[in-house]
Design a protein around this motif. Structure first.
Motif, PDB file in Angstrom:
ATOM      1  N   GLU A   1     -24.849  26.415  -2.623  1.00  0.00           N
ATOM      2  CA  GLU A   1     -24.510  25.907  -3.948  1.00  0.00           C
ATOM      3  C   GLU A   1     -23.221  26.540  -4.441  1.00  0.00           C
ATOM      4  N   ILE A   2     -23.071  27.826  -4.170  1.00  0.00           N
ATOM      5  CA  ILE A   2     -21.865  28.518  -4.628  1.00  0.00           C
ATOM      6  C   ILE A   2     -20.639  27.942  -3.955  1.00  0.00           C
ATOM      7  N   GLU A   3     -20.772  27.629  -2.651  1.00  0.00           N
ATOM      8  CA  GLU A   3     -19.658  26.992  -1.950  1.00  0.00           C
ATOM      9  C   GLU A   3     -19.309  25.670  -2.601  1.00  0.00           C
ATOM     10  N   LEU A   4     -20.369  24.903  -2.872  1.00  0.00           N
ATOM     11  CA  LEU A   4     -20.196  23.589  -3.484  1.00  0.00           C
ATOM     12  C   LEU A   4     -19.466  23.713  -4.822  1.00  0.00           C
ATOM     13  N   LEU A   5     -19.871  24.710  -5.588  1.00  0.00           N
ATOM     14  CA  LEU A   5     -19.256  24.917  -6.894  1.00  0.00           C
ATOM     15  C   LEU A   5     -17.797  25.305  -6.748  1.00  0.00           C
ATOM     16  N   LYS A   6     -17.537  26.166  -5.773  1.00  0.00           N
ATOM     17  CA  LYS A   6     -16.157  26.624  -5.582  1.00  0.00           C
ATOM     18  C   LYS A   6     -15.250  25.466  -5.234  1.00  0.00           C
ATOM     19  N   GLU A   7     -15.774  24.597  -4.355  1.00  0.00           N
ATOM     20  CA  GLU A   7     -14.917  23.507  -3.894  1.00  0.00           C
ATOM     21  C   GLU A   7     -14.712  22.435  -4.932  1.00  0.00           C
ATOM     22  N   ASN A   8     -15.644  22.334  -5.881  1.00  0.00           N
ATOM     23  CA  ASN A   8     -15.552  21.237  -6.843  1.00  0.00           C
ATOM     24  C   ASN A   8     -15.342  21.773  -8.243  1.00  0.00           C
ATOM     25  N   ALA A   9     -14.273  22.514  -8.407  1.00  0.00           N
ATOM     26  CA  ALA A   9     -14.061  23.151  -9.705  1.00  0.00           C
ATOM     27  C   ALA A   9     -13.791  22.151 -10.811  1.00  0.00           C
ATOM     28  N   GLN A  10     -13.489  20.901 -10.432  1.00  0.00           N
ATOM     29  CA  GLN A  10     -13.130  19.950 -11.484  1.00  0.00           C
ATOM     30  C   GLN A  10     -14.370  19.321 -12.119  1.00  0.00           C
ATOM     31  N   VAL A  11     -15.524  19.500 -11.456  1.00  0.00           N
ATOM     32  CA  VAL A  11     -16.740  18.907 -12.011  1.00  0.00           C
ATOM     33  C   VAL A  11     -17.186  19.682 -13.240  1.00  0.00           C
ATOM     34  N   TRP A  12     -17.437  18.974 -14.337  1.00  0.00           N
ATOM     35  CA  TRP A  12     -17.818  19.595 -15.592  1.00  0.00           C
ATOM     36  C   TRP A  12     -16.849  20.716 -15.984  1.00  0.00           C
ATOM     37  N   ASN A  13     -15.589  20.458 -15.747  1.00  0.00           N
ATOM     38  CA  ASN A  13     -14.566  21.402 -16.138  1.00  0.00           C
ATOM     39  C   ASN A  13     -14.409  21.361 -17.652  1.00  0.00           C
ATOM     40  N   THR A  14     -14.271  22.526 -18.262  1.00  0.00           N
ATOM     41  CA  THR A  14     -14.193  22.584 -19.726  1.00  0.00           C
ATOM     42  C   THR A  14     -13.063  21.740 -20.278  1.00  0.00           C
ATOM     43  N   TYR A  15     -11.908  21.812 -19.607  1.00  0.00           N
ATOM     44  CA  TYR A  15     -10.767  21.045 -20.098  1.00  0.00           C
ATOM     45  C   TYR A  15     -11.060  19.549 -20.053  1.00  0.00           C
ATOM     46  N   SER A  16     -11.746  19.105 -18.981  1.00  0.00           N
ATOM     47  CA  SER A  16     -12.044  17.666 -18.892  1.00  0.00           C
ATOM     48  C   SER A  16     -12.932  17.232 -20.031  1.00  0.00           C
ATOM     49  N   VAL A  17     -13.946  18.049 -20.320  1.00  0.00           N
ATOM     50  CA  VAL A  17     -14.865  17.684 -21.394  1.00  0.00           C
ATOM     51  C   VAL A  17     -14.128  17.613 -22.721  1.00  0.00           C
ATOM     52  N   LEU A  18     -13.316  18.640 -22.983  1.00  0.00           N
ATOM     53  CA  LEU A  18     -12.551  18.639 -24.227  1.00  0.00           C
ATOM     54  C   LEU A  18     -11.600  17.460 -24.268  1.00  0.00           C
ATOM     55  N   ASN A  19     -11.019  17.153 -23.109  1.00  0.00           N
ATOM     56  CA  ASN A  19     -10.090  16.041 -23.018  1.00  0.00           C
ATOM     57  C   ASN A  19     -10.765  14.742 -23.428  1.00  0.00           C
ATOM     58  N   VAL A  20     -11.979  14.527 -22.909  1.00  0.00           N
ATOM     59  CA  VAL A  20     -12.711  13.304 -23.257  1.00  0.00           C
ATOM     60  C   VAL A  20     -12.891  13.216 -24.762  1.00  0.00           C
TER      61      VAL A  20
END
Lengths: 234, 566
Positions: free
Chosen positions: B189-208
Motif C-alpha cells: 500500500e505504501i508503494e502504491l501511495l508513493k507512486e500515486n501522489a496525485q490521488v486525493w492531493n490537497t491541491y487538487s481538492v482545493l482546486n476543485v
C-alpha cells in the motif's frame, strides 16, 4: 469599531493584499514575497503598524502545505511578533498552523514558555527567562525584531492600567523590568501622579472602574409600531 | 454522509480481494472468451432485482428530462429505501452492469458511480483500490462540469448537490487519515501511495472547490444580492443556472470545512464573507445538513479562536433551530446525521459555557444541564480533572483534522510516532483553556463580596498573594473578547466584556462590581397592550355587526357576522 488584527493594516502594500485575497496565496513560489514582507515588518519599530497577522498566517499556511520550505527562523519571528500583538489570540492562531515537530525546536520551545509566562501574567519569570541567563551567548529568541521591548512594555502597561486603580511603583518596576528612575519617567510621560509613598494613581477608564451597573433594557422603535398605529386609528 | 466516527479498521487482504474481483472483472478478460463475458454480463444484469431496475430506469429518465422534482423523490426516498432493503450489507450493482441497463450513458454512470462509492464508504470498508477509483470518478465528474464548452443542461436537486460536495470532502479527509496511519499500512500500500501522489492531493481538492466557486461567480452574486445590485448580471452565463450556482455555493461551505480541518480558522471565517449568517432565507437553509454544517464550523472556529461568546451564540442559534424543527425531519434520511452533529455541538457548547459563563436560552440550558451538568461542574472547578473532561468532550466533538501532506515515506518510523493532528490541536486548545479557567473559579469567589483584601482572598483560594495577583490580571485580560456585532465580516467585532463580574485593584484591595440585567418590562407591556387592543377591536366589530343587522341588511359582510338575535 476598534480595529482587530484581521483588518488590513495601513502599511500593507497592494501587492501583498492581492496575493492574500486570491488563489496565489497557495502558490509556493510566493513564499519568498511573504517572507520579505515579514522581514520588513520586523524592521519597523512602530508597534501600531508593524504587525500584519493575516499575511503571516498565510505564510505559515504555505509552510504547512510545503514542509520543505519551512524556515524556522521565520517562524520564530512570526511567533515573537504575535506574542506582543495587542490582540491576545494571535499567538494561538499561529500555533494551530504549525506541527508538533516544529514546536519541539529549541527557540520555538522557548517562545512557548515565554508565552505561558506572559499570558499567565507571571512577568518576573518572563523577564528572567528572556534576559536572565548571564552566560547566554546564544542570540536572544526575539532577535531581529525592532521595537520588541517597547511593544511588550506597552502590552504590560495596558494590562496594569486595566486592572489597577492605584498601584505601588515597586510592583510596576518588577512587572516592566525597569528601574525606579525609568518608571518615574514613564509616569511623567503618561501623566500619572505618584505620591510620596511610591503609589501611582492610574487614570480611571471603563476597564478599571469597578462600578455596579444595571443593564437597562432598550426598547426599539420597531417594537412599538403596532401600538402606535393602533393609537392612530382611534 | 456524516460518518465522523468511522474508524479505519483493517481487515487484512481479504476484503481487498473481494472488492478487487467485484470492481475489476478485467482481470479475467484474458481467460474467458467473448461469449462467456457476455453471459457473465447478462447474469450480472439479471441479478439486479426488479424494483432496483425500475428505480434506475426512472432515475435515468428523470435525469435526461431534467425533472428535478421527481429526481428529488428518487434520490431522497427511493434510493434510501432500496439501499435498506437490498443493499444493507453489500454494494450496489456493478456500474458496468448498470451500464447495460441505461445504454452506456456516460453522465448517468458517473453519477451512479458516485452513489455506488458513497454507499461503500458508508456501509462497508473501502479498499485502497476503491479510494483511487472513487477519486478518478470525482475527477471525471468535476471535469465534465467545469470544462464543458457552454453551460450544461443538467439539473440536480439541491440535496444531491450538497451531498456530492460533502462526500467529496469526507472521502478526502478519510484518505488523509488513512494514509497518515503508516504503521497500519502494508508495504504494498505504501508503494502504491508513493507512486500515486496525485490521488486525493490537497491541491487538487482545493482546486476543485475554488474552480466551482469561480465558475459560478457565486461570490459576485452574493455580493450583488447584499448590496442590491443586479444578481443576474453578476452571475454570468454559468452562474445563472442552478447547477453551477448551488455547486459554487456549497463549495464555499465545503471550503470552510476544509480550512477548519487544516487548522486555519481565520481563513474559514473569511471564506464566509459574503454569506449572511443572520439571514433566515439564505441559500444554506435550503438543505438542512448544510445549514447545520455552517453553524457547526463557524462555532468551532470561534471556539478555537478564543471567542467563546460568539461560539456560544452560534451553537445556541442552530441548536434551537434543530430542536424546533425536529418533528419535521424525523423521516428525512439526514435525520441521523443532523442529530449526530447536534450532539457534538452540545458537547462543544458545554465546554464554551464552562470557559466563559453566560446565560443561555432556557430550553438549551436545561438540555445541557441534563446531559453535561456533571461535567460542567467539574470543568468549572478547574484543575486536572477539568482538563481531562474537556479533552474527552473535545475529542468527541471536534472535526477530523488532517495533515495536508503525505507522511514522509522515507522515515516511516518517525512518521508513525508523529503526533496526530487531532492531538496537536487539542494540546493548543487546552493551553488556552487552562488560562481561561481562571475566570469561572475566580468569579465564583468574587461574586460573594463587594470588597476584599488580596491577602484574605489568597488564603481562601489557597494561593500565594503574588500568584493571586497574576490570576487577577489574567482574569482582566480574558474577560474581554471580541464579539461579532452583525457585520458581514465574521472576523470583525467589538471588544466587549463577557462576564458580569468586574473588579479593580487598589494596591491590595479588590473592589468588586457586578453588572446585572435590569427588569425587562417593555415586552410584557407591548404584548398585553396589543392583546387588549385586539380585544377591544373585536368587541367593537361585534357591536357594529349587531347594530347593522338590526337595521338595514347588508349583503356583503353578513357572511361572518354574528347572527341576529332579535
Amino acid at each position: 469599531m476598534a480595529s482587530t488584527s484581521f483588518d488590513r493594516p495601513s502599511t500593507r502594500p497592494d501587492e501583498i493584499h492581492s496575493l492574500l485575497t486570491g488563489v496565489e496565496r497557495y502558490n509556493p513560489q510566493k513564499a519568498g514575497v511573504l517572507e520579505d514582507y515579514l522581514v520588513r515588518q520586523c524592521a519597523n519599530p512602530d508597534p501600531v503598524s508593524n504587525h500584519d497577522l493575516m499575511a503571516n498566517l498565510a505564510l505559515l499556511k504555505m509552510y504547512q502545505f510545503n514542509p520543505d520550505l519551512v524556515d524556522l527562523d521565520i517562524i520564530r519571528r512570526v511567533l515573537a511578533k504575535a506574542l506582543i500583538s495587542q490582540s491576545q489570540g494571535d499567538f494561538n492562531l499561529c500555533l494551530y498552523l504549525l506541527s508538533d515537530d516544529i514546536c519541539s525546536d529549541v527557540s520555538i520551545g522557548k517562545l512557548l514558555v515565554l508565552r505561558d509566562y506572559l499570558e499567565g501574567a507571571q512577568f518576573d519569570k518572563f523577564w528572567k527567562e528572556m534576559y536572565g541567563a548571564e552566560d547566554d551567548d546564544e542570540e536572544s529568541v526575539v532577535d531581529g525584531i525592532a521595537g520588541f521591548d517597547n511593544g511588550l512594555r506597552r502590552l504590560i502597561i495596558g494590562q496594569i492600567t486595566s486592572t489597577y486603580q492605584t498601584v505601588a511603583a515597586k510592583a510596576v518596576e518588577k512587572m516592566v523590568n525597569l528601574d525606579e528612575e525609568a518608571v518615574l519617567r514613564l509616569c511623567k510621560e503618561h501623566n500619572w501622579p505618584a505620591d510620596s509613598n511610591g503609589i501611582i494613581t492610574l487614570p480611571l477608564k471603563s476597564e478599571n472602574k469597578a462600578k455596579n451597573t444595571v443593564i437597562k433594557e432598550s426598547v426599539k422603535f420597531e417594537q412599538l409600531t403596532k401600538i402606535i398605529s393602533a393609537a392612530n386609528d382611534i | 454522509m456524516y460518518q465522523e466516527n468511522y474508524d479505519d479498521v483493517e481487515f487484512g487482504g481479504d476484503v481487498d480481494l473481494v472488492a478487487n474481483s467485484y470492481a475489476n472483472s478485467n482481470l479475467v478478460e484474458g481467460e474467458l472468451d467473448e461469449e462467456e463475458l457476455i453471459m457473465q454480463a447478462q447474469a450480472g444484469v439479471q441479478s439486479i432485482p426488479e424494483p432496483v431496475r425500475n428505480f434506475l430506469a426512472n432515475l435515468h429518465r428523470n435525469l435526461a428530462n431534467c425533472n428535478v422534482g421527481d429526481l428529488a423523490y428518487n434520490y431522497e426516498n427511493q434510493f434510501v429505501r432500496l439501499t435498506d432493503k437490498f443493499y444493507a450489507k453489500g454494494p450496489w450493482p456493478e456500474p458496468q452492469y448498470v451500464a447495460a441497463l441505461v445504454g452506456d450513458d456516460g453522465l448517468f454512470l458517473t453519477l451512479y458511480r458516485e452513489l455506488y462509492y458513497r454507499h461503500i464508504y458508508s456501509r462497508l470498508h473501502p479498499s485502497m483500490e476503491t479510494r483511487f477509483r472513487s477519486f478518478e470518478n470525482y475527477c471525471d465528474l468535476f471535469n465534465y462540469i467545469l470544462n464543458s464548452d457552454g453551460p450544461l443542461e443538467l439539473e440536480l436537486p439541491n440535496q444531491w448537490l450538497w451531498d456530492i460536495v460533502d462526500e467529496f470532502i469526507y472521502q478526502f479527509q478519510s484518505f488523509c487519515t488513512h494514509r497518515s496511519r503508516v504503521s497500519k499500512r502494508s508495504p504494498e500500500e505504501i508503494e502504491l501511495l508513493k507512486e500515486n501522489a496525485q490521488v486525493w492531493n490537497t491541491y487538487s481538492v482545493l482546486n476543485v472547490l475554488y474552480s466551482l466557486i469561480q465558475k459560478s461567480s457565486i461570490c459576485e452574486q452574493l455580493e450583488a444580492g447584499q448590496n442590491g445590485g443586479d444578481v443576474i448580471e453578476a452571475a454570468g452565463d454559468f452562474g445563472v443556472r442552478p447547477l453551477y450556482k448551488m455547486l459554487g455555493y456549497f463549495s464555499i461551505i465545503g471550503l470552510v470545512r476544509v480550512h477548519c480541518m487544516l487548522g486555519d480558522y481565520t481563513m474559514a471565517l473569511q471564506t464566509l464573507e459574503n454569506v449572511e449568517l443572520g439571514n433566515s432565507r439564505a441559500l444554506f437553509t435550503r438543505v438542512t445538513a448544510c445549514h447545520v454544517s455552517v453553524y457547526y464550523y463557524v462555532g468551532f472556529a470561534y471556539l478555537m479562536m478564543g471567542r467563546y461568546a460568539d461560539a456560544i451564540q452560534s451553537f445556541v442559534h442552530i441548536l434551537t433551530f434543530v430542536s424546533r424543527t425536529r418533528q419535521y425531519h424525523q423521516r428525512s434520511y439526514q435525520f441521523d446525521a443532523v442529530n449526530k452533529k447536534a450532539e457534538q455541538m452540545y458537547a462543544l457548547l458545554a465546554i464554551a459555557v464552562s470557559l466563559s459563563p453566560v446565560r443561555v436560552d432556557e430550553s438549551i440550558h436545561s438540555y445541557l444541564r441534563e446531559k453535561y451538568g456533571d461535567q460542567q461542574h467539574k470543568m468549572q472547578r478547574g484543575g486536572d480533572e477539568a482538563i481531562e473532561i474537556m479533552s474527552e468532550l473535545y475529542l468527541y466533538a471536534c472535526p477530523k483534522f488532517i495533515m495536508p501532506n503525505p507522511p514522509s515515506y522515507t522515515d516511516l518510523e518517525a512518521a508513525s510516532k508523529a503526533l496526530e493532528p487531532q492531538s496537536f490541536q487539542l494540546k493548543i486548545f487546552l493551553r488556552e483553556a487552562r488560562l481561561q479557567l481562571v475566570i469561572p473559579t475566580l468569579r465564583s469567589f468574587l461574586r460573594l463580596y463587594t470588597t476584599m483584601d488580596l491577602d484574605r482572598l489568597s488564603t481562601f483560594l489557597d494561593l500565594a498573594p503574588a500568584e493571586l495577583r497574576n490570576q487577577l490580571m489574567v482574569y482582566k485580560q480574558r474577560c474581554r473578547q471580541i464579539k461579532w456585532v452583525g457585520s458581514p465580516d465574521l472576523l470583525k467585532g467589538e471588544s466587549t466584556s463577557t462576564t458580569d463580574l468586574d473588579f479593580a485593584l487598589q494596591e491590595d484591595m479588590i473592589f468588586i462590581a457586578e453588572s446585572r440585567v435590569g427588569r425587562r418590562y417593555a415586552d410584557w407591556f407591548i404584548r398585553n397592550t396589543n392583546k387588549i387592543q385586539d380585544l377591544v377591536n373585536s368587541i367593537e366589530n361585534r357591536q357594529k355587526a349587531t347594530i347593522t343587522n338590526g337595521g338595514k341588511p347588508k349583503a356583503e359582510e353578513e357572511a361572518g357576522a354574528v347572527p341576529v338575535e332579535a
